[in-house]
Design a protein around this motif. Structure first.
Motif, PDB file in Angstrom:
ATOM      1  N   LEU A  43       0.821  -1.216   0.000  1.00 17.78           N
ATOM      2  CA  LEU A  43       0.000   0.000   0.000  1.00 17.78           C
ATOM      3  C   LEU A  43       0.853   1.263   0.000  1.00 17.78           C
ATOM      4  O   LEU A  43       0.470   2.274  -0.588  1.00 17.78           O
ATOM      5  N   GLU A  44       1.985   1.192   0.639  1.00 16.95           N
ATOM      6  CA  GLU A  44       2.829   2.390   0.748  1.00 16.95           C
ATOM      7  C   GLU A  44       3.380   2.843  -0.602  1.00 16.95           C
ATOM      8  O   GLU A  44       3.824   3.979  -0.724  1.00 16.95           O
ATOM      9  N   TRP A  45       3.299   2.014  -1.636  1.00 11.71           N
ATOM     10  CA  TRP A  45       3.692   2.463  -2.977  1.00 11.71           C
ATOM     11  C   TRP A  45       2.764   3.579  -3.447  1.00 11.71           C
ATOM     12  O   TRP A  45       3.140   4.387  -4.296  1.00 11.71           O
ATOM     13  N   LEU A  46       1.556   3.629  -2.893  1.00 15.22           N
ATOM     14  CA  LEU A  46       0.619   4.698  -3.256  1.00 15.22           C
ATOM     15  C   LEU A  46       1.086   6.067  -2.775  1.00 15.22           C
ATOM     16  O   LEU A  46       0.578   7.091  -3.228  1.00 15.22           O
ATOM     17  N   PHE A  47       2.048   6.100  -1.875  1.00 10.05           N
ATOM     18  CA  PHE A  47       2.533   7.368  -1.341  1.00 10.05           C
ATOM     19  C   PHE A  47       3.578   8.016  -2.234  1.00 10.05           C
ATOM     20  O   PHE A  47       3.918   9.180  -2.066  1.00 10.05           O
ATOM     21  N   SER A  90      -1.599  12.417   6.301  1.00 10.80           N
ATOM     22  CA  SER A  90      -1.014  13.081   7.475  1.00 10.80           C
ATOM     23  C   SER A  90      -1.152  12.237   8.734  1.00 10.80           C
ATOM     24  O   SER A  90      -0.313  12.332   9.628  1.00 10.80           O
ATOM     25  N   ASP A  91      -2.165  11.398   8.822  1.00 12.75           N
ATOM     26  CA  ASP A  91      -2.365  10.572  10.010  1.00 12.75           C
ATOM     27  C   ASP A  91      -1.965   9.112   9.796  1.00 12.75           C
ATOM     28  O   ASP A  91      -2.393   8.230  10.525  1.00 12.75           O
ATOM     29  N   TRP A  92      -1.106   8.846   8.797  1.00 10.90           N
ATOM     30  CA  TRP A  92      -0.692   7.475   8.505  1.00 10.90           C
ATOM     31  C   TRP A  92       0.021   6.873   9.693  1.00 10.90           C
ATOM     32  O   TRP A  92       0.940   7.459  10.266  1.00 10.90           O
ATOM     33  N   ASP A  93      -0.395   5.687  10.068  1.00 14.27           N
ATOM     34  CA  ASP A  93       0.218   4.931  11.151  1.00 14.27           C
ATOM     35  C   ASP A  93       0.342   3.492  10.661  1.00 14.27           C
ATOM     36  O   ASP A  93      -0.657   2.776  10.556  1.00 14.27           O
ATOM     37  N   TRP A  97     -15.439  13.554   3.424  1.00 13.06           N
ATOM     38  CA  TRP A  97     -15.365  14.359   4.625  1.00 13.06           C
ATOM     39  C   TRP A  97     -14.510  13.598   5.625  1.00 13.06           C
ATOM     40  O   TRP A  97     -14.651  12.393   5.777  1.00 13.06           O
ATOM     41  N   THR A  98     -13.615  14.304   6.296  1.00 13.91           N
ATOM     42  CA  THR A  98     -12.757  13.679   7.302  1.00 13.91           C
ATOM     43  C   THR A  98     -12.696  14.578   8.532  1.00 13.91           C
ATOM     44  O   THR A  98     -13.075  15.750   8.488  1.00 13.91           O
ATOM     45  N   GLY A  99     -12.190  14.007   9.618  1.00 17.38           N
ATOM     46  CA  GLY A  99     -11.948  14.771  10.835  1.00 17.38           C
ATOM     47  C   GLY A  99     -13.159  15.534  11.330  1.00 17.38           C
ATOM     48  O   GLY A  99     -14.238  14.975  11.482  1.00 17.38           O
ATOM     49  N   PRO A 100     -12.991  16.838  11.559  1.00 12.91           N
ATOM     50  CA  PRO A 100     -14.067  17.625  12.183  1.00 12.91           C
ATOM     51  C   PRO A 100     -15.310  17.739  11.306  1.00 12.91           C
ATOM     52  O   PRO A 100     -16.377  18.086  11.789  1.00 12.91           O
TER      53      PRO A 100
END
Length: 163
Positions: free
Chosen positions: A20-24, A32-35, A148-151
């Motif tokens: 999946l990290e190849w998508l980066f 920003s919140d990748w863990d 939509w994400t976060g707040p």
């Protein structure tokens, strides 16, 4: 050179996440919140569901060269049973060598075999090479996707000017 496609099994969660990290890589970017640890944990959870399949593409030398995930996710009033291809990533050195086609074919066949009437795939606007690939593979470009994400996920109206 041939590509071998098979479903991921338990115990290979970290390897799926590596794919999946190849998508980066550009034109993509790391969320920003990748863990990574959380992603490995989520992969383990996903593998427990019968309405999900994770695929791997391997070279003759058993190198992981691509990954894909497909989910039977909703029953749409308009279209019937929908499957979503959430992740389709190919190792940068293996692009344009049939890996994506093989993964896409496997994901679409799995979706069909599990009752899907149509397959949905969302792709970032900057991924123009991927878009050309999907169109060559018979997809139609029929919608713009919004999220939509976060707040912005909360219930009711938000005073977004104060955020």
């Amino acid at each position: 050179m041939s590509i071998h496609i098979r479903q991921f099994q338990r115990g290979a969660e970290a390897e799926f996440v590596s794919g999946l990290e190849w998508l980066f890589d550009p034109p993509g970017s790391r969320p920003s919140d990748w863990d990574r640890d959380r992603a490995v944990e989520r992969t383990a959870q996903v593998l427990d569901h019968e309405n999900v399949a994770l695929f791997e593409a391997r070279s003759d030398q058993d190198q992981l060269v691509g990954v894909a995930s497909v989910y039977i996710d909703i029953l749409s009033v308009r279209f019937g049973r929908r499957a979503s291809i959430e992740d389709l990533a190919v190792h940068p050195e293996w692009r344009s060598r049939g890996v994506g086609t093989s993964l896409l074919t496997a994901a679409r066949a799995w979706a069909h075999d599990h009752g899907a009437n149509y397959v949905f795939l969302e792709s970032g606007v900057a991924r123009t090479n991927a878009h050309r690939f999907y169109l060559r593979e018979g997809a139609t470009h029929v919608a713009a996707a919004f999220r939509w994400t976060g707040p912005y996920l909360g219930g009711g109206r938000h005073d977004l000017a104060n955020q």
